[in-house]
Design a protein around this motif. Structure first.
Motif, mmCIF file in Angstrom:
data_model
loop_
_atom_site.group_PDB
_atom_site.id
_atom_site.type_symbol
_atom_site.label_atom_id
_atom_site.label_comp_id
_atom_site.label_asym_id
_atom_site.label_seq_id
_atom_site.Cartn_x
_atom_site.Cartn_y
_atom_site.Cartn_z
ATOM 1 N N PRO A 368 0.827 -1.251 0.095
ATOM 2 C CA PRO A 368 0.144 -0.190 -0.143
ATOM 3 C C PRO A 368 0.848 1.361 -0.095
ATOM 4 C CG PRO A 368 -0.978 -1.566 1.607
ATOM 5 C CD PRO A 368 0.493 -2.152 1.272
ATOM 6 N N SER A 371 2.633 1.776 -3.726
ATOM 7 C CA SER A 371 1.757 2.217 -4.717
ATOM 8 C C SER A 371 1.600 3.655 -4.505
ATOM 9 C CB SER A 371 0.423 1.270 -4.715
ATOM 10 O OG SER A 371 -0.211 1.534 -3.203
ATOM 11 N N ARG A 372 1.748 4.164 -3.404
ATOM 12 C CA ARG A 372 1.706 5.686 -3.250
ATOM 13 C C ARG A 372 2.737 6.351 -3.335
ATOM 14 N NH1 ARG A 372 -2.351 2.723 -0.621
ATOM 15 N NH2 ARG A 372 -4.223 3.696 -0.260
ATOM 16 N N ASP A 490 -6.837 -1.176 1.633
ATOM 17 C CA ASP A 490 -6.531 -1.754 0.237
ATOM 18 C C ASP A 490 -6.950 -3.218 0.099
ATOM 19 O OD1 ASP A 490 -5.226 0.761 0.416
ATOM 20 O OD2 ASP A 490 -3.539 -0.049 -0.930
ATOM 21 N N LEU A 492 -6.294 -6.055 1.748
ATOM 22 C CA LEU A 492 -5.168 -6.916 1.567
ATOM 23 C C LEU A 492 -4.923 -8.106 2.399
ATOM 24 C CD1 LEU A 492 -2.037 -4.847 0.691
ATOM 25 C CD2 LEU A 492 -2.959 -6.196 -0.714
#
Length: 587
Positions: A368, A371-372, A490, A492
């Motif tokens: 997470p 991805s940011r 997210d 996950l």
């Protein structure tokens, strides 16, 4: 465990089971009786197993429900779909009346009072000529669902199965509610429950009423399945059998109600043609239960499930994962100890941030965050430590120094003069080892709820539970869910659990041992680079008190508490984690 999944499986079994015995109507009748008595057993279990109140008069409530439904359908032509609710209601009313002595009586005295009630009901029905006296009532109509009469055994079975499913689902949610928690509190200690503000009298009566309603509905189902009832069908012996069902099956166990009903209802039919007396069979069974399953067979099956039933699935999951990984992944570094897998995410041209996961972890715990990072000056390089995730599982010592040595070998490949490190949980301990042994090769360190520098002791009684995680995905999922209490934006969690399941089987317990066997406090002065430690205020594992001594020894460290966050801000609130990264690493 996963209640939704379990009830879906339960429904599927109830639907599919009779389809294998369509030509064996006798077996369908036995299945129906097993379900009926499992309903009555659940009612009694709510009273005894969950509320802690004794009753040896439960057959009387079954009789009330059976006779009321038989009278209304046979003499007044009221549909069963109506009488089943009236039967439960009248039985509940009788339960309320019988519940009042429970407010003053306990133990054997309450048992004797309830036993007297069942004897009284049996004698009253035997002397009541309107319902046939001791001869009983014959030709009770079949199930009538507003004009549609079910005459076949298969149709009767499905009506019973529907009622069983609904009542078990209701019972499950009832016992998870505030009322259910109050009943369990009363069972453990009336004094403590009363001190906590629980209205003991109210909840005792509630338990008796709900328990009686279940028995009344079971009685109505029984009457229209057998089409004949007599007072002797609901005598003291039936009450004793119900008590035996929940004791053998397991007090306060949902599955135990079925197991007990199968043994007490179906087993006599199975051994009906044998020369072995049933008293001998039941005697041997009781001895086995008392010696080896003192909490009942339901708990025994549950324990076997926790320890052994998941082994084939866990083995297959590891084999499938390994076979899909060996040829399919390219992000590996070859170390002397084995191949270490890693993933890169964020800004392709950014400064690398080496990310080290915690116990039961993998690179995915940083997915997470990575991805940011695309619009930041950083890229994440998240590893699977050897023995975790998609990395190899070499046969070598499991220890924090070993993990630290392997991390050093990995970082060497990237030829970073001074590395920026991020560690989570056990990954923090690994970074302690790397930093004290290579202080000149570290630029900055960010630690997320890290293990303290002087080790983290796991209570010895926790180790059996850690061993169970090895082959039980549901238990492991529950444990990992506890580390992200504020959320999983997210989504996950299931992937995190799948990654954890393929961890080196030894590591499920040995990682905890490894966290006990190191102490870097005396060497922390070597770490001169800036260190930021963040921890979630909702974290039950790592607290400010645990980190206090570590912070005292670090010359250039600060700590930050994160309100509303648990053990894993990188998963729970990755936007906040990225903000912290930008601020700390100079983005």
């Amino acid at each position: 465990m996963n209640a939704k999944r379990d009830f879906l499986i339960f429904a599927a079994v109830l639907i599919a089971l009779p389809l294998f015995f369509l030509n064996q109507t006798f077996l369908l009748s036995i299945f129906g009786q097993v379900l009926i008595f499992s309903i009555a057993a659940l009612g009694l279990n709510i009273l005894i197993g969950f509320a802690g109140q004794i009753s040896i008069g439960h057959a009387s409530f079954i009789a009330v429900g059976a006779y009321l439904s038989a009278i209304l359908t046979k003499n007044y032509h009221i549909p069963f779909a109506v009488t089943v609710f009236l039967s439960g209601g009248l039985a509940g009313l009788f339960g309320l009346v019988l519940g009042f002595p429970a407010l003053r009586l306990k133990g054997f005295y309450l048992a004797i009072a309830t036993m007297a009630f069942v004897v009284m009901i049996e004698q009253l029905l035997g002397s009541w000529s309107y319902v046939g006296g001791h001869i009983g009532m014959r030709d009770i109509p079949n199930f009538d669902l507003f004009g549609y009469v079910l005459k076949s055994d298969l149709g009767k079975y499905y009506v019973i199965a529907f009622c069983t499913f609904f009542l078990f689902l209701f019972g499950f949610n009832f016992l998870k509610s505030r009322t259910g928690r109050a009943l369990k509190a009363i069972r453990e200690s009336e004094f403590a429950a009363r001190s906590a503000g629980v209205n003991v009298a109210k909840y005792k009566l509630t338990a008796f009423v709900i328990s009686a309603i279940y028995a009344g509905i079971a009685g109505a189902l029984y009457a229209h399945t057998i089409n004949y009832i007599a007072p002797t069908d609901f005598g003291l012996g039936v009450s004793i059998n119900l008590l035996a069902m929940i004791v053998v099956g397991g007090l306060a166990s949902f599955s135990g109600n079925f197991i007990g009903a199968i043994l007490m209802i179906a087993m006599p039919f199975l051994f009906s043609r044998s020369n072995l007396p049933l008293s001998v069979i039941f005697g041997i069974l009781l001895v086995i239960v008392v010696l080896f399953f003192p909490r009942g067979l339901g708990y025994g099956v549950q324990l076997l499930n926790l320890k052994y039933f998941g082994i084939p699935a866990a083995w297959l999951r590891r084999k499938i994962r390994v076979s899909s990984v060996v040829g399919g992944k390219e992000m590996y570094v070859n170390l002397p100890e084995g191949k270490m897998h890693y993933e890169i995410g964020g800004n392709p041209t950014g400064k690398p941030l080496f990310m080290v996961h915690g116990n039961f972890g993998s690179w995915r715990w940083f997915q997470p965050v990575m991805s940011r990072l695309e619009k930041t000056p950083f890229k994440g390089v998240a590893i699977d430590l050897l023995g975790f995730g998609d990395s190899e599982k070499p046969e070598r010592e499991i220890s924090i120094p070993q993990y630290g040595q392997e991390l050093a070998g990995f970082i060497d490949v990237f030829k970073e003069v001074k590395a920026n490190l991020i560690g989570h949980s056990l990954g923090g301990a690994v970074i302690w080892d790397y930093a004290v042994n290579h202080p000149d090769r570290v630029n900055r360190i960010l630690l997320i709820d890290p293990a303290p520098a002087d080790g983290l002791v796991t209570p010895e009684e926790y180790y059996p539970a850690l061993a169970l995680y090895r082959n039980n995905r549901d238990l492991l999922k529950t444990a990992l869910a506890g580390t992200i209490p504020s959320g999983d934006p997210d989504k996950l969690l299931d992937k995190l659990v799948n990654d954890a399941m393929v961890m080196d089987p030894r590591a499920f317990t040995e990682n905890a041992r490894a966290l006990e066997r190191y102490n870097y406090l005396a060497d922390l002065h070597k770490i001169q680079c800036p260190v930021l430690i963040v921890y979630g205020e909702k974290d039950l594992l790592i607290t400010d008190k645990l980190l206090a001594e570590t912070l005292k020894r670090l010359p250039n460290a600060r700590v930050k508490a994160l309100p509303g966050i648990g053990h894993s801000v990188n998963v729970e609130n990755p936007d906040l984690a990225v903000q912290i990264i930008n601020e700390f690493f100079g983005g």
